[in-house]
Motif scaffolding. Structure first.
Motif, PDB file in Angstrom:
ATOM      1  N   TRP A  92       3.944  -8.862  -4.134  1.00  0.00           N
ATOM      2  CA  TRP A  92       4.556  -8.956  -5.457  1.00  0.00           C
ATOM      3  C   TRP A  92       3.545  -9.464  -6.494  1.00  0.00           C
ATOM      4  CZ3 TRP A  92       6.853 -11.841  -1.394  1.00  0.00           C
ATOM      5  CH2 TRP A  92       7.805 -11.129  -0.674  1.00  0.00           C
ATOM      6  N   GLY A  93       2.263  -9.178  -6.274  1.00  0.00           N
ATOM      7  CA  GLY A  93       1.229  -9.603  -7.190  1.00  0.00           C
ATOM      8  C   GLY A  93       0.851 -11.072  -7.096  1.00  0.00           C
ATOM      9  N   GLN A  94       1.364 -11.777  -6.074  1.00  0.00           N
ATOM     10  CA  GLN A  94       1.105 -13.208  -5.918  1.00  0.00           C
ATOM     11  C   GLN A  94       0.507 -13.482  -4.542  1.00  0.00           C
ATOM     12  OE1 GLN A  94       5.423 -13.921  -7.805  1.00  0.00           O
ATOM     13  NE2 GLN A  94       4.631 -15.638  -6.664  1.00  0.00           N
ATOM     14  N   ASP A 100       3.233 -17.000 -10.206  1.00  0.00           N
ATOM     15  CA  ASP A 100       2.360 -16.124 -10.986  1.00  0.00           C
ATOM     16  C   ASP A 100       1.613 -16.860 -12.090  1.00  0.00           C
ATOM     17  OD1 ASP A 100       4.660 -16.474 -12.451  1.00  0.00           O
ATOM     18  OD2 ASP A 100       5.091 -14.350 -12.682  1.00  0.00           O
ATOM     19  N   ASP A 101       2.094 -18.037 -12.482  1.00  0.00           N
ATOM     20  CA  ASP A 101       1.381 -18.842 -13.473  1.00  0.00           C
ATOM     21  C   ASP A 101       0.423 -19.846 -12.829  1.00  0.00           C
ATOM     22  OD1 ASP A 101       3.100 -20.692 -12.350  1.00  0.00           O
ATOM     23  OD2 ASP A 101       4.073 -21.219 -14.236  1.00  0.00           O
ATOM     24  N   GLU A 102       0.403 -19.898 -11.507  1.00  0.00           N
ATOM     25  CA  GLU A 102      -0.410 -20.828 -10.716  1.00  0.00           C
ATOM     26  C   GLU A 102      -0.131 -22.289 -11.043  1.00  0.00           C
ATOM     27  OE1 GLU A 102      -4.561 -19.688 -10.590  1.00  0.00           O
ATOM     28  OE2 GLU A 102      -4.074 -18.045  -9.238  1.00  0.00           O
TER      29      GLU A 102
END
Length: 135
Positions: free
Chosen positions: A28-30, A45-47
């Motif tokens: 999922w892009g993470q 996703d924002d870390e």
């Protein structure tokens, strides 16, 4: 906690990957962290946060006790044994390691977990610190 003690995504990655048989895989892009192919942690996703396994029956209590640290993403986490942790709210690297080890134990195969007693869960029946003559 002092500003120089802030936990980062790099700390999550290195701590998670230090756990036995852990691999990292994008989903999922993470970044997700897995043991025996099962996800036990992921970076937001924002870390600025991470997701970890947490029994649903324990989750509400943890969130109520420390809402600045623990939360769920409504509409996503509420149906799973999963919660989020704000990295900036963690006290130190030891707390990060304890949370990740707990999540790892929940998905690691029993044999693997048994082979690493240093990662065993702490005894659950320890009384509160102020209950025995202090105070």
């Amino acid at each position: 906690m002092t500003a120089d003690a802030t936990i980062t995504a790099a700390d999550v990655r290195s701590t998670a990957l230090s756990l036995p048989d852990t691999t990292e895989k994008l989903a999922w892009g993470q970044p997700t962290f897995r043991v025996a192919g099962k996800i036990f942690a992921s970076l937001g996703d924002d870390e600025m946060s991470m997701g970890v396994k947490c029994p649903r029956e324990d989750r509400a209590e943890l969130i109520a006790a420390e809402p600045e640290k623990f939360f769920i993403r409504e509409g996503h986490d509420d149906h799973y044994a999963w919660m989020r942790v704000r990295l900036a709210a963690l006290e130190d690297a030891d707390e990060l390691a304890a949370i990740l080890a707990d999540s790892w134990r929940q998905v690691a195969p029993r044999r693997l977990a048994a082979a690493h007693p240093e990662l065993a869960a702490p005894e659950p029946d320890a009384p509160g610190k102020g209950e025995q003559g202090e105070g």
